[in-house]
Design a protein around this motif. Structure first.
Motif, mmCIF file in Angstrom:
data_model
loop_
_atom_site.group_PDB
_atom_site.id
_atom_site.type_symbol
_atom_site.label_atom_id
_atom_site.label_comp_id
_atom_site.label_asym_id
_atom_site.label_seq_id
_atom_site.Cartn_x
_atom_site.Cartn_y
_atom_site.Cartn_z
ATOM 1 N N ASP A 1 -30.718 31.739 6.839
ATOM 2 C CA ASP A 1 -31.579 30.796 6.128
ATOM 3 C C ASP A 1 -30.950 29.414 5.950
ATOM 4 O OD1 ASP A 1 -29.663 31.879 4.457
ATOM 5 O OD2 ASP A 1 -30.979 32.142 2.736
ATOM 6 N N VAL A 2 -29.745 29.202 6.494
ATOM 7 C CA VAL A 2 -29.095 27.887 6.429
ATOM 8 C C VAL A 2 -28.845 27.405 7.857
ATOM 9 C CG1 VAL A 2 -27.061 26.588 5.683
ATOM 10 C CG2 VAL A 2 -27.993 28.415 4.225
ATOM 11 N N THR A 3 -29.445 26.273 8.231
ATOM 12 C CA THR A 3 -29.223 25.692 9.558
ATOM 13 C C THR A 3 -28.110 24.655 9.454
ATOM 14 O OG1 THR A 3 -31.531 26.047 10.185
ATOM 15 C CG2 THR A 3 -30.270 24.450 11.482
ATOM 16 N N LEU A 4 -27.031 24.901 10.190
ATOM 17 C CA LEU A 4 -25.864 24.010 10.159
ATOM 18 C C LEU A 4 -25.992 22.876 11.163
ATOM 19 C CD1 LEU A 4 -23.113 26.785 9.977
ATOM 20 C CD2 LEU A 4 -24.007 25.423 8.070
ATOM 21 N N GLU A 5 -26.486 23.211 12.349
ATOM 22 C CA GLU A 5 -26.658 22.204 13.403
ATOM 23 C C GLU A 5 -27.831 22.605 14.277
ATOM 24 O OE1 GLU A 5 -23.232 20.762 15.703
ATOM 25 O OE2 GLU A 5 -21.956 21.922 14.350
ATOM 26 N N ALA A 6 -28.435 21.620 14.902
ATOM 27 C CA ALA A 6 -29.499 21.866 15.877
ATOM 28 C C ALA A 6 -29.256 20.971 17.082
ATOM 29 C CB ALA A 6 -30.871 21.598 15.275
ATOM 30 N N LYS A 7 -29.428 21.547 18.278
ATOM 31 C CA LYS A 7 -29.229 20.797 19.518
ATOM 32 C C LYS A 7 -30.459 20.922 20.401
ATOM 33 C CE LYS A 7 -24.204 21.495 19.662
ATOM 34 N NZ LYS A 7 -23.853 20.081 19.488
ATOM 35 N N SER A 8 -30.776 19.867 21.106
ATOM 36 C CA SER A 8 -31.827 19.903 22.117
ATOM 37 C C SER A 8 -31.148 19.719 23.467
ATOM 38 C CB SER A 8 -32.855 18.801 21.881
ATOM 39 O OG SER A 8 -33.853 18.837 22.878
ATOM 40 N N VAL A 9 -31.248 20.733 24.318
ATOM 41 C CA VAL A 9 -30.554 20.723 25.605
ATOM 42 C C VAL A 9 -31.590 20.504 26.706
ATOM 43 C CG1 VAL A 9 -29.049 22.004 27.167
ATOM 44 C CG2 VAL A 9 -28.844 22.330 24.674
ATOM 45 N N SER A 10 -31.370 19.480 27.521
ATOM 46 C CA SER A 10 -32.281 19.212 28.644
ATOM 47 C C SER A 10 -31.918 20.104 29.814
ATOM 48 C CB SER A 10 -32.170 17.735 29.059
ATOM 49 O OG SER A 10 -32.591 16.898 28.013
ATOM 50 N N LEU A 11 -32.895 20.883 30.258
ATOM 51 C CA LEU A 11 -32.674 21.797 31.376
ATOM 52 C C LEU A 11 -33.431 21.309 32.595
ATOM 53 C CD1 LEU A 11 -33.114 25.282 29.614
ATOM 54 C CD2 LEU A 11 -30.990 23.986 29.936
ATOM 55 N N THR B 1 -23.047 24.539 27.859
ATOM 56 C CA THR B 1 -21.997 24.706 26.857
ATOM 57 C C THR B 1 -22.410 23.989 25.585
ATOM 58 O OG1 THR B 1 -20.257 24.930 28.512
ATOM 59 C CG2 THR B 1 -19.580 24.289 26.289
ATOM 60 N N LEU B 2 -22.290 24.703 24.489
ATOM 61 C CA LEU B 2 -22.698 24.190 23.184
ATOM 62 C C LEU B 2 -21.450 23.981 22.335
ATOM 63 C CD1 LEU B 2 -25.505 26.858 22.860
ATOM 64 C CD2 LEU B 2 -25.919 24.424 23.268
ATOM 65 N N ASP B 3 -21.122 22.738 22.075
ATOM 66 C CA ASP B 3 -19.991 22.394 21.210
ATOM 67 C C ASP B 3 -20.501 22.142 19.797
ATOM 68 O OD1 ASP B 3 -17.667 22.399 22.974
ATOM 69 O OD2 ASP B 3 -18.682 20.742 24.006
ATOM 70 N N TRP B 4 -19.839 22.736 18.837
ATOM 71 C CA TRP B 4 -20.302 22.648 17.451
ATOM 72 C C TRP B 4 -19.300 21.883 16.589
ATOM 73 C CZ3 TRP B 4 -25.094 24.355 17.627
ATOM 74 C CH2 TRP B 4 -25.427 25.375 18.509
ATOM 75 N N LYS B 5 -19.819 21.151 15.643
ATOM 76 C CA LYS B 5 -18.972 20.449 14.677
ATOM 77 C C LYS B 5 -18.769 21.273 13.402
ATOM 78 C CE LYS B 5 -20.585 15.889 16.177
ATOM 79 N NZ LYS B 5 -21.298 14.633 15.775
ATOM 80 N N ALA B 6 -19.620 22.267 13.201
ATOM 81 C CA ALA B 6 -19.625 23.006 11.942
ATOM 82 C C ALA B 6 -18.322 23.760 11.717
ATOM 83 C CB ALA B 6 -20.794 23.991 11.923
ATOM 84 N N GLU B 7 -17.913 23.807 10.468
ATOM 85 C CA GLU B 7 -16.763 24.594 10.060
ATOM 86 C C GLU B 7 -17.195 25.563 8.956
ATOM 87 O OE1 GLU B 7 -13.241 22.485 9.154
ATOM 88 O OE2 GLU B 7 -13.206 21.349 11.046
ATOM 89 N N LEU C 1 -12.458 31.337 8.581
ATOM 90 C CA LEU C 1 -12.188 29.951 8.222
ATOM 91 C C LEU C 1 -12.009 29.098 9.471
ATOM 92 C CD1 LEU C 1 -9.602 30.539 5.349
ATOM 93 C CD2 LEU C 1 -12.011 29.983 5.108
ATOM 94 N N GLY C 2 -12.570 27.899 9.440
ATOM 95 C CA GLY C 2 -12.335 26.972 10.538
ATOM 96 C C GLY C 2 -13.578 26.634 11.322
ATOM 97 N N LYS C 3 -13.328 26.023 12.468
ATOM 98 C CA LYS C 3 -14.396 25.467 13.296
ATOM 99 C C LYS C 3 -15.081 26.545 14.124
ATOM 100 C CE LYS C 3 -15.069 21.517 16.452
ATOM 101 N NZ LYS C 3 -15.676 22.208 17.588
ATOM 102 N N MET C 4 -16.375 26.381 14.279
ATOM 103 C CA MET C 4 -17.143 27.281 15.132
ATOM 104 C C MET C 4 -16.738 27.074 16.583
ATOM 105 S SD MET C 4 -19.622 29.529 15.452
ATOM 106 C CE MET C 4 -20.545 30.191 16.864
ATOM 107 N N PRO C 5 -16.413 28.141 17.317
ATOM 108 C CA PRO C 5 -16.044 27.961 18.725
ATOM 109 C C PRO C 5 -17.241 27.519 19.564
ATOM 110 C CG PRO C 5 -16.159 30.304 18.177
ATOM 111 C CD PRO C 5 -16.296 29.552 16.887
ATOM 112 N N SER C 6 -16.942 26.806 20.634
ATOM 113 C CA SER C 6 -18.011 26.440 21.569
ATOM 114 C C SER C 6 -18.535 27.696 22.245
ATOM 115 C CB SER C 6 -17.500 25.448 22.608
ATOM 116 O OG SER C 6 -16.509 26.064 23.424
ATOM 117 N N VAL C 7 -19.787 27.622 22.694
ATOM 118 C CA VAL C 7 -20.452 28.768 23.304
ATOM 119 C C VAL C 7 -21.034 28.328 24.641
ATOM 120 C CG1 VAL C 7 -22.359 30.405 23.074
ATOM 121 C CG2 VAL C 7 -21.014 29.794 21.060
#
Length: 758
Positions: A523-533, A541-547, A489-495
């Motif tokens: 099969d369920v996408t909660l968030e998608a990020k595009s990171v400029s390298l 570091t990937l911060d997520w809003k998903a819970e 339960l709760g927020k996804m930790p940053s990675v």
């Protein structure tokens, strides 16, 4: 000297035997059923018409043992079957990592003869039976060709695991042969007559390079025109054994009574194929190769299916229907083959996977009209389409174990197989779980387990997952890769991860989960990020809003980018794994399952692990620790990762951790049972594959148990099995138990799933 004058007719020597349970068929199903039943104290007679055990897995046929893991080519994580079949596979990989089929024979034979309650009759075929009533078998009659002896074998209970269902057939049990129509059960994948209603037999060959030129003259019965086989260009000198599973024939014939005809046609094909490889001039590398072995009996896929009180169907598999009386599970694809087999111009198989494992009800494991007959193996009560998945050997063996425990309860209460399911279902399921059987959606609830009454379970350390330490190993993201992480339960930790780009690029990262918490299909996408390298090594570091509103696995997915390398770790952890959106054509995995028409199966992507030494975890740091490896997992009733790791895991630096079980008062203990992590993700194919390990890296190898006076009362050394029990010579009276554990793999923290005391 024996001298006897002429008489009109002689009878063979006849021996009468009786037992609690007669199992006809010594394939993996019958073997696992016999061992399981014998360990309950039942007297068991196994009647096997071949000289060795194992059926299609034996050295006579040499098919690899597979089930829900499907060559690691599906999304069924930690899905290898449990109980005796798991014990056999672990023993085989320990002794036989090179996949020698003769050694596998000895593993099976040893397991059976070590059980004193089993009487094994090899080379003995059932040909008749007696009944005490219209719906009750009283004895079977069998003949052994090697000692010219006839047997009359009596018992109150019978199990037909013979493949063709000889006992059920002779007893008059209701059966089916061929495919049901789409209309009968509403199965959209049901085949038409053009495709065929039966799967055929297969026969394999082994070859080897002897280092000198070898001539081959084909026998006169060999297939002369190899182009009669539409896929003849697929033949090559490198393939042998059951990699040639598609050497199949007989689906248009009677797969019981025409087996000898089918065998001769398969011999014709095998020798014709080898003639093509040796003498066509297209394979110069075959000049020094010789034909080492050809099967003498075909491996059967399908013949009769017998009707129980429930027939499993396609929708049950795809929808993962939960049955009240579930006793086993499957996970192989729905795998139909064209009836014309080798002579078909279609693909050799037509496989469609589910999103996770499926349940099999107890009502499919006994005859609906013979009241003392269990059915097991490929003959269980399913439709033709569902059979296409349940037929594989590890799934069949798992069901055989369910039958064995049901037989034990039938004897215990003096009741029929059907009554076991109606009167003692909970006991059946709980006894199965205690014996190592995994039953989807059920936990062990063992009222006799003293660990459940302990006032505390303390560990010298517990893994608080904050980091998967990096190693000097970087790999290009040639295939999308996902790190599976358990969350609650709760927020996804940053990675935070480390990447190396060979040019400025965009890296897409997605956070996914499964639509069902007990599945592992992202099969369920909660968030998608595009990171400029930018070019070069860098930290992101990937911060997520998903819970999350329930325990499940999160998938941090790095989408394919050939310009980016990512850092990996050499640390492997129970309940943690990486998965890749790659392909595995051997099981019809091409990265995504997309039926072109409505055949009643799902569209989804495959995200599958890699075999060690590959399949490393991604090096990463987490913004908040994952605290799901606590010691309380040792009594949560779950013995493998599902929606959570379900294991206690020690800290990385605690190489000789201890667990302390404490009771409120002095407690008498006679038996201590352990369940270790022997990597349920590994399919452990018993032939063809070469395995790099003989002990799974997560497995506890050594263990000591001390009483409250710090006296050693039991130990385990050099372990490679996932289940071990210490039975004390004399019960001990103690207020606590201290358990010291060790794991010989320095890159894997010590872990364990379960401890039970009695």
């Amino acid at each position: 000297m024996l001298k006897e004058e002429f008489i009109y007719k002689r009878s063979p020597k006849t021996i009468s035997l009786e037992s609690d349970l007669v199992i006809v068929g010594g394939g993996l199903t019958g073997t696992c059923a016999a061992i399981t039943a014998a360990r309950t104290g039942m007297r068991v007679i196994v009647v096997q018409d071949r000289p060795v055990l194992g059926g299609n897995a034996s050295s006579e046929v040499r098919l690899w043992v597979l089930g829900a893991t499907s060559h690691m080519g599906n999304n069924n994580r930690w899905a290898r079957e449990g109980g005796v079949i798991n014990e056999i596979m672990l023993e085989n990989i320990h002794r036989n990592p090179d996949g020698n089929p003769l050694i596998f024979d000895t593993v099976l034979l040893e397991k059976v003869i070590e059980e004193k309650n089993i009487t094994l009759l090899l080379n003995t075929a059932v040909f008749d039976l007696d009944k005490s009533a219209e719906d009750t078998i009283s004895a079977v009659h069998a003949f052994c060709s090697q000692n010219s002896t006839q047997y009359q074998i009596s018992a109150p209970l019978f199990c037909d695991a013979s493949g063709d269902g000889i006992v059920a057939f002779l007893a008059g049990a209701a059966f089916r042969m061929g495919a049901e129509s789409q209309e009968e059960f509403g199965e959209k994948f049901a085949p038409d007559k053009a495709y065929g209603e039966l799967l055929g037999h297969s026969m394999y060959f082994y070859s080897k390079d002897v280092g000198r030129p070898v001539k081959f003259t084909p026998p006169s019965f060999a297939l002369q025109d190899i182009t009669q086989i539409p896929r003849y260009k697929t033949f090559n000198p490198k393939d042998f054994g059951c990699r040639l599973w598609w050497l199949e024939y007989g689906g248009r014939l009677d797969t019981v009574h025409d087996t000898e005809t089918i065998k001769w046609e398969l011999w014709k094909v095998v020798y014709g194929a080898w003639n093509y490889i040796k003498n066509s001039g297209l394979f110069p590398e075959a000049e020094t190769m010789t034909l080492e072995w050809v099967g003498t009996i075909p491996g059967k896929r399908e013949s009769r299916r017998f009707e129980g009180d429930y027939m499993l169907k396609q929708q049950d598999i795809v929808e993962q229907k939960q049955f009240k009386d579930t006793v086993a599970f499957g996970g192989w694809s729905i795998d139909l083959h064209p009836a014309d087999g080798i002579y078909s111009d279609q693909a050799g198989c037509n496989q469609w996977h589910g999103k996770g494992v499926f349940s099999i009800p107890y009502r499919s494991y006994y005859s609906k009209n013979i009241n003392n007959l269990f059915i097991a193996g490929r003959i269980i009560s399913t439709t033709h389409v569902a059979f296409a998945s349940t037929r594989v050997m590890a799934t069949s063996a798992h069901g055989g174990q369910a039958v064995a425990i049901a037989a034990f309860l039938a004897k215990k209460y003096g009741i029929s197989p059907r009554e076991v399911g109606t009167l003692h279902l909970d006991e059946l399921q709980q006894e199965l779980i205690k014996s190592g059987q995994y039953i989807p959606h059920l936990k062990l609830s063992d009222l006799e387990d003293l660990v459940q009454k302990a006032i505390s379970i303390q560990a010298s350390s517990t893994l608080k997952l904050k980091e998967i330490p990096g190693a000097d190993f970087w790999a290009t993201i040639n295939h999308s890769v996902g790190q599976m992480l358990p969350v609650s339960l709760g927020k996804m930790p940053s990675v935070t991860v480390w990447v190396d780009a060979d040019k400025a690029t965009e890296l897409i990262v997605e956070l996914r989960k499964s639509s069902k918490s007990f599945n592992h299909t992202p099969d369920v996408t909660l968030e998608a990020k595009s990171v400029s390298l930018k070019k070069g090594k860098q930290e992101i570091t990937l911060d997520w809003k998903a819970e999350f509103d329930d325990a499940c696995y999160a998938f941090v997915c790095f989408i394919k980018n050939e310009h980016v390398k990512i850092q990996y770790s050499e640390t492997r952890i129970s309940g943690i794994v990486t998965v890749f959106n790659a392909t595995n054509p051997a099981v019809s995995n091409y990265g995504k399952q997309e039926p072109t028409e409505d055949i009643g199966v799902d569209t989804f992507e495959f995200w599958c692990p890699q075999r060690r030494p590959e399949g490393r975890n991604i090096a990463m740091k987490l913004g908040t620790e994952i605290d799901l490896f606590e010691a309380e997992n040792l009594r949560n009733g779950l013995q493998r990762p599902i929606a959570s790791p379900n294991a206690w895991v020690a800290d990385y630096n605690d190489r000789n951790p201890t667990i302390l079980l404490t009771w409120a008062e002095i407690t008498k203990i006679s038996t201590i049972a352990f369940v270790f992590d022997a990597d349920y993700d590994h399919p452990m194919e018993n032939v063809i594959f070469l395995h790099p390990e003989t002990v799974m890296p997560f497995c506890v190898t050594d263990l000591n148990v001390y009483n409250d006076k710090n006296e050693l009362i039991g130990s385990i050394e050099n372990n490679h099995q996932n289940r071990k029990t210490i039975t004390l010579s004399e019960p001990v009276l103690t207020q606590n138990l201290k358990i010291e554990l060790a794991n010989s793999n320095e890159n894997t923290p010590v872990s364990i799933f379960e401890i039970r005391c009695y």
